[in-house]
Design an enzyme around this catalytic site. Structure first.
Site, PDB file in Angstrom:
ATOM      1  N   LYS A   1       1.219   4.117  -3.041  1.00  0.00           N
ATOM      2  CA  LYS A   1       0.848   5.519  -2.860  1.00  0.00           C
ATOM      3  C   LYS A   1       2.017   6.455  -3.134  1.00  0.00           C
ATOM      4  O   LYS A   1       1.836   7.582  -3.608  1.00  0.00           O
ATOM      5  CB  LYS A   1       0.265   5.743  -1.463  1.00  0.00           C
TER       6      LYS A   1
ATOM      7  N   TYR B   1       0.833  -1.199   0.000  1.00  0.00           N
ATOM      8  CA  TYR B   1       0.000   0.000   0.000  1.00  0.00           C
ATOM      9  C   TYR B   1       0.871   1.254   0.000  1.00  0.00           C
ATOM     10  O   TYR B   1       0.656   2.184  -0.790  1.00  0.00           O
ATOM     11  CB  TYR B   1      -0.937  -0.005   1.206  1.00  0.00           C
TER      12      TYR B   1
END
Length: 231
Positions: free
Chosen positions: A160, A156
């Protein structure tokens, strides 16, 4: 009236962004993968639903064609759809796990942006907002005083970080479009079992702020509700 398309708009940050932009006078198109949930959200908001799966070329092309046939253009694209992915420890993460996260969080933005740029270019003030995260910030994840430094989530966070860099590169490559990234902050959503201290309204402050900028607004920036985010 400003026409805005939001991916992943059937719940949480996407839904609240849609609600607030409708309140601000935008015509909002609710994008979601699940037709039943997407239509229910659109009905509750008083918006139009457009089915879209950001991982599927055919679905994204169909969504763009649908909007071209009905609205003819969009002024604002909010790339909000995202996934957390596996919560397995790092030594159990596989390439397939990585593919699943990056396909939505990074490749999905590229896929949607590519398909929707012709619609944006018909606007007098085209804007793209990519929903990133402070979890992808080197500065935040290395600052012991910030909550981002307390989590380990390799896929994750790296996805990002890629979203934020992708945003700055699009901003340079597309000077006629205002392209910015928003960090919602630690917000109570499904991602974290609603453990975040911020409300979804607070979590959408930066997204909404960047969605309503004018032609003289910033581009290539990364902002949260308090201002610029170091990354």
């Amino acid at each position: 009236m400003t026409t805005t398309f939001i991916t992943g708009a059937n719940k949480s940050l996407g839904y609240e962004t849609a609600r607030r932009l409708i309140e601000a006078g935008h015509t909002v198109l609710v994008g979601a993968r699940d037709p039943e949930r997407g239509q229910a959200a659109a009905d509750a908001l008083g918006a139009r639903f457009v089915q879209i799966d950001v991982t599927d070329d055919t679905s994204v092309a169909a969504a763009a064609a649908d909007i071209e046939a009905h609205e003819g253009f969009i002024d604002v694209l909010v790339n909000n759809a995202g996934v957390h992915g596996t919560r397995n420890p790092a030594d159990r993460i596989t390439a397939a796990d990585a593919d699943a996260v990056f396909e939505v969080n990074v490749v999905g933005i590229i896929r949607v942006t590519h398909a929707f740029l012709p619609l944006l270019r018909r606007s007098a003030n085209p804007v793209i907002v990519n929903v990133s995260s402070g979890m992808g910030s080197f500065a935040a994840t290395h600052d012991a005083g910030r909550v981002e430094s307390t989590f380990v989530s390799p896929l994750y966070t790296s996805s990002k970080a890629a979203v934020t860099m992708l945003t700055t590169q699009y901003a340079k490559a597309l000077p006629e479009v205002r392209v910015n990234a928003a960090d919602p902050g630690y917000t109570a959503t499904d991602f974290n079992g609603h453990s975040g201290p911020q409300t979804v309204t607070e979590g959408t402050d930066a997204i909404v702020e960047l969605a309503i900028i004018g032609p003289d607004g910033p581009t290539g920036t990364f902002r949260d509700r308090r201002g610029a985010v170091a990354w």
